[in-house]
Motif scaffolding. Structure first.
Motif, PDB file in Angstrom:
ATOM      1  N   VAL A  45       0.820  -1.115  -0.056  1.00 55.82           N
ATOM      2  CA  VAL A  45      -0.135  -0.072  -0.036  1.00 55.82           C
ATOM      3  C   VAL A  45       1.117   1.386  -0.085  1.00 55.82           C
ATOM      4  N   GLU A  46       2.051   1.145   0.886  1.00 55.68           N
ATOM      5  CA  GLU A  46       2.547   2.697   1.023  1.00 55.68           C
ATOM      6  C   GLU A  46       3.613   2.808  -0.235  1.00 55.68           C
ATOM      7  N   GLU A  47       3.987   1.703  -0.857  1.00 57.83           N
ATOM      8  CA  GLU A  47       4.751   1.559  -2.256  1.00 57.83           C
ATOM      9  C   GLU A  47       3.949   2.538  -3.377  1.00 57.83           C
ATOM     10  N   ILE A  48       2.438   1.751  -3.398  1.00 55.30           N
ATOM     11  CA  ILE A  48       1.513   2.204  -4.426  1.00 55.30           C
ATOM     12  C   ILE A  48       1.062   3.483  -4.292  1.00 55.30           C
ATOM     13  N   ALA A  49       0.958   3.981  -2.936  1.00 52.51           N
ATOM     14  CA  ALA A  49       0.647   5.327  -2.598  1.00 52.51           C
ATOM     15  C   ALA A  49       1.741   6.341  -2.688  1.00 52.51           C
ATOM     16  N   GLU A  50       2.959   6.069  -2.652  1.00 59.98           N
ATOM     17  CA  GLU A  50       4.149   6.804  -2.857  1.00 59.98           C
ATOM     18  C   GLU A  50       4.265   6.964  -4.583  1.00 59.98           C
ATOM     19  N   ASP A  51       4.107   5.817  -5.441  1.00 59.47           N
ATOM     20  CA  ASP A  51       4.019   5.996  -6.934  1.00 59.47           C
ATOM     21  C   ASP A  51       3.016   6.811  -7.280  1.00 59.47           C
ATOM     22  N   TYR A  52       1.798   6.813  -6.594  1.00 58.49           N
ATOM     23  CA  TYR A  52       0.717   7.775  -6.994  1.00 58.49           C
ATOM     24  C   TYR A  52       1.071   9.290  -6.710  1.00 58.49           C
ATOM     25  N   ARG A  53       1.635   9.490  -5.632  1.00 54.17           N
ATOM     26  CA  ARG A  53       2.012  10.882  -5.160  1.00 54.17           C
ATOM     27  C   ARG A  53       2.986  11.326  -6.124  1.00 54.17           C
ATOM     28  N   ALA A  54       4.081  10.548  -6.497  1.00 55.91           N
ATOM     29  CA  ALA A  54       5.142  10.980  -7.451  1.00 55.91           C
ATOM     30  C   ALA A  54       4.450  11.344  -8.849  1.00 55.91           C
ATOM     31  N   LEU A  91      -4.528   8.241 -12.886  1.00 56.67           N
ATOM     32  CA  LEU A  91      -3.814   8.149 -11.623  1.00 56.67           C
ATOM     33  C   LEU A  91      -4.476   7.098 -10.821  1.00 56.67           C
ATOM     34  N   MET A  92      -5.918   7.126 -10.588  1.00 60.23           N
ATOM     35  CA  MET A  92      -6.726   5.912  -9.965  1.00 60.23           C
ATOM     36  C   MET A  92      -6.368   4.597 -10.799  1.00 60.23           C
ATOM     37  N   ALA A  93      -6.740   4.654 -11.854  1.00 59.40           N
ATOM     38  CA  ALA A  93      -6.485   3.275 -12.664  1.00 59.40           C
ATOM     39  C   ALA A  93      -5.147   2.882 -12.393  1.00 59.40           C
ATOM     40  N   VAL A  94      -3.970   3.399 -12.595  1.00 62.14           N
ATOM     41  CA  VAL A  94      -2.657   3.020 -12.379  1.00 62.14           C
ATOM     42  C   VAL A  94      -2.653   2.330 -10.836  1.00 62.14           C
ATOM     43  N   ALA A  95      -3.161   3.394 -10.002  1.00 59.76           N
ATOM     44  CA  ALA A  95      -2.858   2.795  -8.489  1.00 59.76           C
ATOM     45  C   ALA A  95      -3.625   1.304  -8.037  1.00 59.76           C
ATOM     46  N   TYR A  96      -4.859   1.366  -8.755  1.00 57.48           N
ATOM     47  CA  TYR A  96      -5.630   0.165  -8.642  1.00 57.48           C
ATOM     48  C   TYR A  96      -5.373  -1.055  -9.613  1.00 57.48           C
ATOM     49  N   TYR A  97      -4.375  -0.656 -10.748  1.00 54.92           N
ATOM     50  CA  TYR A  97      -3.652  -1.715 -11.290  1.00 54.92           C
ATOM     51  C   TYR A  97      -2.739  -2.438 -10.544  1.00 54.92           C
ATOM     52  N   TYR A  98      -1.994  -1.724  -9.892  1.00 53.13           N
ATOM     53  CA  TYR A  98      -1.207  -2.077  -8.984  1.00 53.13           C
ATOM     54  C   TYR A  98      -1.354  -2.638  -7.921  1.00 53.13           C
ATOM     55  N   GLY A  99      -2.603  -2.273  -7.452  1.00 51.84           N
ATOM     56  CA  GLY A  99      -3.147  -2.603  -6.332  1.00 51.84           C
ATOM     57  C   GLY A  99      -4.329  -3.697  -6.291  1.00 51.84           C
ATOM     58  N   ALA A 100      -4.145  -4.350  -7.571  1.00 50.83           N
ATOM     59  CA  ALA A 100      -4.955  -5.618  -8.001  1.00 50.83           C
ATOM     60  C   ALA A 100      -5.100  -6.559  -7.013  1.00 50.83           C
ATOM     61  N   LYS A 101      -4.085  -6.978  -6.471  1.00 50.05           N
ATOM     62  CA  LYS A 101      -3.843  -8.343  -5.428  1.00 50.05           C
ATOM     63  C   LYS A 101      -3.951  -7.680  -4.075  1.00 50.05           C
ATOM     64  N   LEU A 102      -4.246  -6.510  -3.605  1.00 52.41           N
ATOM     65  CA  LEU A 102      -4.481  -5.923  -2.261  1.00 52.41           C
ATOM     66  C   LEU A 102      -5.654  -6.754  -1.825  1.00 52.41           C
ATOM     67  N   ASP A 103      -5.778  -7.050  -0.467  1.00 57.90           N
ATOM     68  CA  ASP A 103      -7.175  -7.454   0.205  1.00 57.90           C
ATOM     69  C   ASP A 103      -8.103  -6.280   0.262  1.00 57.90           C
ATOM     70  N   GLU A 140      -8.926  -4.790   3.047  1.00 59.51           N
ATOM     71  CA  GLU A 140      -8.325  -3.823   4.056  1.00 59.51           C
ATOM     72  C   GLU A 140      -7.501  -2.857   3.228  1.00 59.51           C
ATOM     73  N   GLY A 141      -6.401  -3.814   2.410  1.00 62.26           N
ATOM     74  CA  GLY A 141      -5.246  -2.886   1.891  1.00 62.26           C
ATOM     75  C   GLY A 141      -5.984  -1.897   0.747  1.00 62.26           C
ATOM     76  N   ARG A 142      -7.063  -2.279  -0.058  1.00 57.47           N
ATOM     77  CA  ARG A 142      -7.628  -1.281  -0.805  1.00 57.47           C
ATOM     78  C   ARG A 142      -8.325  -0.187  -0.224  1.00 57.47           C
ATOM     79  N   GLN A 143      -8.815  -0.319   0.954  1.00 55.96           N
ATOM     80  CA  GLN A 143      -9.527   0.727   1.796  1.00 55.96           C
ATOM     81  C   GLN A 143      -8.216   1.687   2.243  1.00 55.96           C
ATOM     82  N   LYS A 144      -7.097   1.121   2.810  1.00 57.59           N
ATOM     83  CA  LYS A 144      -6.053   1.757   3.259  1.00 57.59           C
ATOM     84  C   LYS A 144      -5.479   2.811   2.028  1.00 57.59           C
TER      85      LYS A 144
END
Length: 240
Positions: free
Chosen positions: A7-16, A97-109, A111-115
């Motif tokens: 989650v932290e890595e994906i969020a940092e990628d989003y911010r950048a 940006l949202m599409a990229v973040a959730y592409y990376y986060g597709a395997k999150l559970d 709770e991870g997606r909510q975070k």
């Protein structure tokens, strides 16, 4: 290429990537405008993982490595009011940006997606920033708990500052918050000024996740590090 997974890595990628897109639509808007020639083929605006941006043709690979931004942003450039065209690009940039973040986060559970969404939603959208729906271009929330002793928060910038980081540091992380930070040099982003200020970290309260910093003009400030880290507003200058 190693893709962000946590989650932290994906969020940092989003911010950048967001930072790059926002720079294209504000600070570098004249260059962005000139690159979007309507006589060229379908063009896309990309935010890069290193905080840069580019205008380019879409990827030829099908399917692409990442979701693609909206195609043909250049075609409407001369057929709309400039501010409306920029706002439209901003909306599509937020969707990408949202599409990229959730592409990376597709395997999150769940709770991870909510975070992940909570972290993303705590930052103003590109559209909000570009159109002035929020107080500052990169989100003024991180400054709400700041307390500057002298000069005041609405001061004219006098301390050493620049429009971009010096490029000799890395973003502060929660793992950095320890007593070793005392005496370290860093750069602090002020959304209200859209500037990076050179600072020295004078003291750290690890338990309360706070730091006292001093600008080059001698003014000091108490920082809430949770928000600073979350919004990517401090670059810790690396030691030789």
């Amino acid at each position: 290429m190693n893709h962000p997974r946590s989650v932290e890595e994906i969020a940092e990628d989003y911010r950048a990537r967001r930072e790059g897109l926002l720079r294209a639509l504000t600070e570098d808007v004249e260059k962005f405008w000139s690159l979007c020639d309507p006589d060229r083929e379908n063009l896309c605006l990309y935010g890069e993982a290193d905080g840069q941006w580019k205008v380019d043709l879409p990827e030829e690979e099908v399917p692409p490595e990442l979701p693609e931004p909206v195609l043909g942003i250049n075609f409407a450039r001369d057929g709309m009011q400039r501010k409306d065209w920029i706002a439209l690009i901003a909306v599509h940039s937020d969707a990408w940006l949202m599409a990229v973040a959730y592409y990376y986060g597709a395997k999150l559970d769940k709770e991870g997606r909510q975070k992940l969404f909570k972290q993303i939603n705590s930052i103003p959208t590109v559209y909000e920033s570009v159109t002035g729906k929020v107080k500052s271009a990169n989100g003024s929330k991180a400054t709400k708990k700041r307390k500057v002793t002298e000069p005041t928060a609405d001061r004219e910038p006098k301390a050493q500052a620049s429009s971009k980081p010096l490029g000799i540091g890395r973003l502060l992380t929660q793992n950095d918050v320890n007593l070793d930070l005392r005496g370290r040099q860093a750069e602090l982003f002020w959304p209200d000024d859209n500037l990076w200020y050179l600072i020295e970290i004078q003291n750290v309260n690890v338990r309360q996740n706070q730091a006292r910093i001093m600008y080059t003009d001698g003014s000091t400030e108490e920082l809430e590090l949770e928000e600073i880290i979350r919004d990517g507003h401090m670059s810790l200058i690396t030691r030789d």
